[in-house]
Design a protein around this motif. Structure first.
Motif, PDB file in Angstrom:
ATOM      1  N   ILE A  93       0.850  -1.196   0.000  1.00 53.91           N
ATOM      2  CA  ILE A  93       0.000   0.000   0.000  1.00 53.91           C
ATOM      3  C   ILE A  93       0.887   1.249   0.000  1.00 53.91           C
ATOM      4  N   GLU A  94       0.470   2.291  -0.747  1.00 60.15           N
ATOM      5  CA  GLU A  94       1.165   3.575  -0.686  1.00 60.15           C
ATOM      6  C   GLU A  94       0.577   4.393   0.469  1.00 60.15           C
ATOM      7  N   PHE A  95       1.427   4.847   1.360  1.00 63.17           N
ATOM      8  CA  PHE A  95       1.017   5.678   2.492  1.00 63.17           C
ATOM      9  C   PHE A  95       1.553   7.092   2.299  1.00 63.17           C
ATOM     10  N   VAL A  96       0.658   8.060   2.415  1.00 62.91           N
ATOM     11  CA  VAL A  96       1.026   9.469   2.288  1.00 62.91           C
ATOM     12  C   VAL A  96       0.775  10.142   3.635  1.00 62.91           C
ATOM     13  N   GLY A  97       1.762  10.883   4.099  1.00 59.62           N
ATOM     14  CA  GLY A  97       1.605  11.645   5.332  1.00 59.62           C
ATOM     15  C   GLY A  97       1.667  13.130   5.035  1.00 59.62           C
ATOM     16  N   CYS A  98       0.729  13.906   5.577  1.00 63.20           N
ATOM     17  CA  CYS A  98       0.716  15.354   5.384  1.00 63.20           C
ATOM     18  C   CYS A  98       0.718  16.051   6.734  1.00 63.20           C
ATOM     19  N   ASP A  99       1.418  17.152   6.809  1.00 63.04           N
ATOM     20  CA  ASP A  99       1.415  17.973   8.014  1.00 63.04           C
ATOM     21  C   ASP A  99       1.742  19.402   7.606  1.00 63.04           C
ATOM     22  N   THR A 140       6.265   5.111   1.419  1.00 57.87           N
ATOM     23  CA  THR A 140       5.696   6.307   2.042  1.00 57.87           C
ATOM     24  C   THR A 140       6.107   7.553   1.265  1.00 57.87           C
ATOM     25  N   LYS A 141       5.283   8.584   1.419  1.00 53.26           N
ATOM     26  CA  LYS A 141       5.579   9.909   0.879  1.00 53.26           C
ATOM     27  C   LYS A 141       5.085  10.924   1.898  1.00 53.26           C
ATOM     28  N   PHE A 142       5.900  11.932   2.215  1.00 50.25           N
ATOM     29  CA  PHE A 142       5.522  12.941   3.202  1.00 50.25           C
ATOM     30  C   PHE A 142       5.502  14.314   2.544  1.00 50.25           C
ATOM     31  N   LEU A 143       4.379  15.041   2.731  1.00 51.52           N
ATOM     32  CA  LEU A 143       4.168  16.322   2.077  1.00 51.52           C
ATOM     33  C   LEU A 143       3.756  17.386   3.093  1.00 51.52           C
ATOM     34  N   GLU A 144       4.217  18.594   2.869  1.00 54.79           N
ATOM     35  CA  GLU A 144       3.864  19.716   3.751  1.00 54.79           C
ATOM     36  C   GLU A 144       2.558  20.349   3.255  1.00 54.79           C
ATOM     37  N   ILE A 145       1.436  19.858   3.800  1.00 58.04           N
ATOM     38  CA  ILE A 145       0.109  20.350   3.420  1.00 58.04           C
ATOM     39  C   ILE A 145      -0.775  20.358   4.663  1.00 58.04           C
ATOM     40  N   ALA A 146      -1.486  21.444   4.894  1.00 64.14           N
ATOM     41  CA  ALA A 146      -2.445  21.518   5.991  1.00 64.14           C
ATOM     42  C   ALA A 146      -3.769  20.870   5.577  1.00 64.14           C
TER      43      ALA A 146
END
Length: 261
Positions: A115-121, A142-148
């Motif tokens: 599964i692809e997991f995306v984390g945003c903060d 995983t992919k981590f992105l700076e998004i509110a």
């Protein structure tokens, strides 16, 4: 499929591996630093810039203090519940919005490599720390992105997701602020996608459920209420059943804000 008890044991093992790192947490120095951290965490920041600055300042200490043994039962219950749901629903793409340093997301990503997991903060320092932890653990899905929350869209996320989780990371000012936060979640879920909201059982819980309906989610589909330490929190499951236009959302919001007869 694993049983809930098996997931609880796996979450407990992960928590002990990653969060409890051999420090003597009864030492006065640790307890004083922990108290300072909790004080900073509880600051009543409200504007997006204030929140971003607040959590940027907490990022480097978050693994040590944010996952103190005091919070172990909360993490173990929430993560095991969400892992059960992922195994049951078999999504292809999962978002954790308000992911912080990625601690919870990386537990799930470790056990579901397909599964692809995306984390945003909204905090760039939290995202930087999450990426570093993923590299250290050798986790590649995983992919981590700076998004509110309120800025989430299929365009900046690279498409929609099948499942979205939001764990104790709702910060907003006023009822309309909550609508903006959850409207972002609704936008990035596919039709009939699933949203799992975790938070304390308090006077805001009914409001959260009401706003979920305003932005296009079903009434409560499933819920687990857990008592741990001195906290009572719920894991609430909703399904996206429509994609209302911005105009319809604003009409529903205006009606909800009208004084009751």
């Amino acid at each position: 499929m694993r049983s809930r008890e098996e997931w609880i044991n796996l979450a407990r093992q992960y928590y002990q591996e990653r969060a409890i790192n051999g420090l003597d947490r009864n030492q006065a120095n640790y307890r004083n630093r922990f108290s300072d951290f909790m004080g900073r965490l509880a600051e009543n920041s409200r504007t997006p810039d204030e929140l971003r600055e607040q959590f940027d300042g907490l990022a480097k200490d978050y693994l040590e203090f944010g996952y103190d043994p005091l919070f172990g039962p909360n993490f173990i219950c929430a993560s095991s519940f969400m892992a059960c749901k992922i195994e049951e629903l078999k999504p292809k793409r999962v978002l954790d919005t308000g992911c912080g340093i990625g601690f919870d997301l990386l537990f799930r990503a470790r056990h579901f490599p397909e599964i692809e997991f995306v984390g945003c903060d909204m905090s760039p320092k939290m995202i930087e720390t999450a990426r570093a932890h993923a590299t250290l653990m050798g986790i590649r899905n995983t992919k981590f992105l700076e998004i509110a929350h309120e800025d989430l869209s299929p365009e900046n996320l690279g498409g929609v997701v099948d499942l979205c989780t939001l764990d104790s990371a709702l910060f907003y000012k006023g009822f309309d602020g909550l609508v903006k936060n959850l409207r972002g979640v609704s936008r990035i879920l596919r039709d009939e996608g699933i949203f799992i909201l975790c938070g304390p059982v308090d006077e805001k819980m009914g409001t959260n459920e009401h706003v979920c309906r305003i932005v296009g989610f079903s009434s409560l589909r499933d819920q687990l209420v857990v008592n741990t330490h001195d906290t009572r929190f719920s894991l609430s499951v909703f399904q996206k059943i429509e994609d209302p236009t911005e105009e319809i959302v604003q009409i529903r919001l205006a009606l909800a804000l009208q004084p009751q007869w």
